[in-house]
Design a protein around this motif. Sequence first.
Motif, short mmCIF file in Angstrom:
data_model
loop_
_atom_site.label_atom_id
_atom_site.label_comp_id
_atom_site.label_asym_id
_atom_site.label_seq_id
_atom_site.Cartn_x
_atom_site.Cartn_y
_atom_site.Cartn_z
N SER A 96 35.42 40.70 39.04
CA SER A 96 35.50 39.91 40.27
C SER A 96 36.90 39.35 40.49
N CYS A 97 37.50 38.81 39.44
CA CYS A 97 38.84 38.23 39.58
C CYS A 97 39.87 39.31 39.91
N ASN A 100 39.37 40.25 43.38
CA ASN A 100 39.58 39.08 44.23
C ASN A 100 38.47 38.89 45.26
N ARG A 190 42.67 44.81 33.64
CA ARG A 190 41.42 44.20 33.19
C ARG A 190 40.57 45.23 32.44
N PRO A 250 36.27 34.82 44.52
CA PRO A 250 35.59 34.42 43.29
C PRO A 250 36.05 33.03 42.89
N GLN A 252 38.12 30.47 41.67
CA GLN A 252 39.55 30.54 41.41
C GLN A 252 39.95 29.86 40.09
N CYS A 255 39.17 32.31 37.44
CA CYS A 255 40.12 33.43 37.47
C CYS A 255 41.46 33.04 36.87
N THR A 256 41.89 31.82 37.12
CA THR A 256 43.13 31.34 36.52
C THR A 256 42.99 31.26 35.00
N GLU A 258 40.92 33.04 33.18
CA GLU A 258 40.86 34.41 32.67
C GLU A 258 42.25 35.00 32.55
#
Length: 265
Positions: A96-97, A100, A190, A250, A252, A255-256, A258
Amino acid sequence: MMRRVSLILSLLVLCSFPQAYAAGPPDVSVGYVQQGMVPLPDSKVLLPPPPGKDSATLTADEVVSLNAMPLKGGKRWELAIRDADLSFPAAAATFSCALNVPVSEKETPHLYTLLRRSLADAANADDAAKALYNRPRPFLVNHQGTCTPDVEQFLRGSGSYPSGHSAIGWAWALILSEVAPQHADVILRRGLAFGESRIVCNVHWQSDVAQGRIMGASAVARLHASREFQEDLKEAKKEVESLTKKGLLPDQAACTAEADTLRLW
């Protein structure tokens, strides 16, 4: 043979993440390549034997495995635990990250189906070499724990070479790079990290991961001959484009976190 691998995958995921299965394990037996069609690539034909004793490749495997040990218990270890989970819906959000956009059965049904069905094909492509070589996994050699202790007993009887998770993660990365080519570099990175998580987890050697990616790529090449795959791929592109236009993102903060974690390996 494909049925046996599918059963193994279901058992592996079920044992690793029992709370995810109130309704029973996911059906990973139905990929895009069915019996009677052109078969999936044969790993025992495509891949060389695993590294032999005293080989440079085996030495590299052991060094990389040793260098991953300090990550145990940290954030990268925690990500490896999450990457080990092939259950749905959890696994659907892995990229997902990188994409985006949020990935779910509700928001992206064709993409969700694409991930689930290609999982089966990528895993089944590994089967022949796993059975032929039955290579011992790192934790059986170095006697250190893994990030999924609940399934260590199962893993003792499952060959290490090639890595099924790495085949799946790389297949997903290649497929998603077609779905969202504007994010291809991040998606592929990823996908590489997904395989590296198996080294961090102490359940695969570096060469297992590398050859798993070969089988993942080979499976994706075969999937392009499937009309159903092509249809889902086309619709998945539309879903991602639609969510992008709507500005749906997703988590955020997640995601940061990750992205920061992936810099650890």
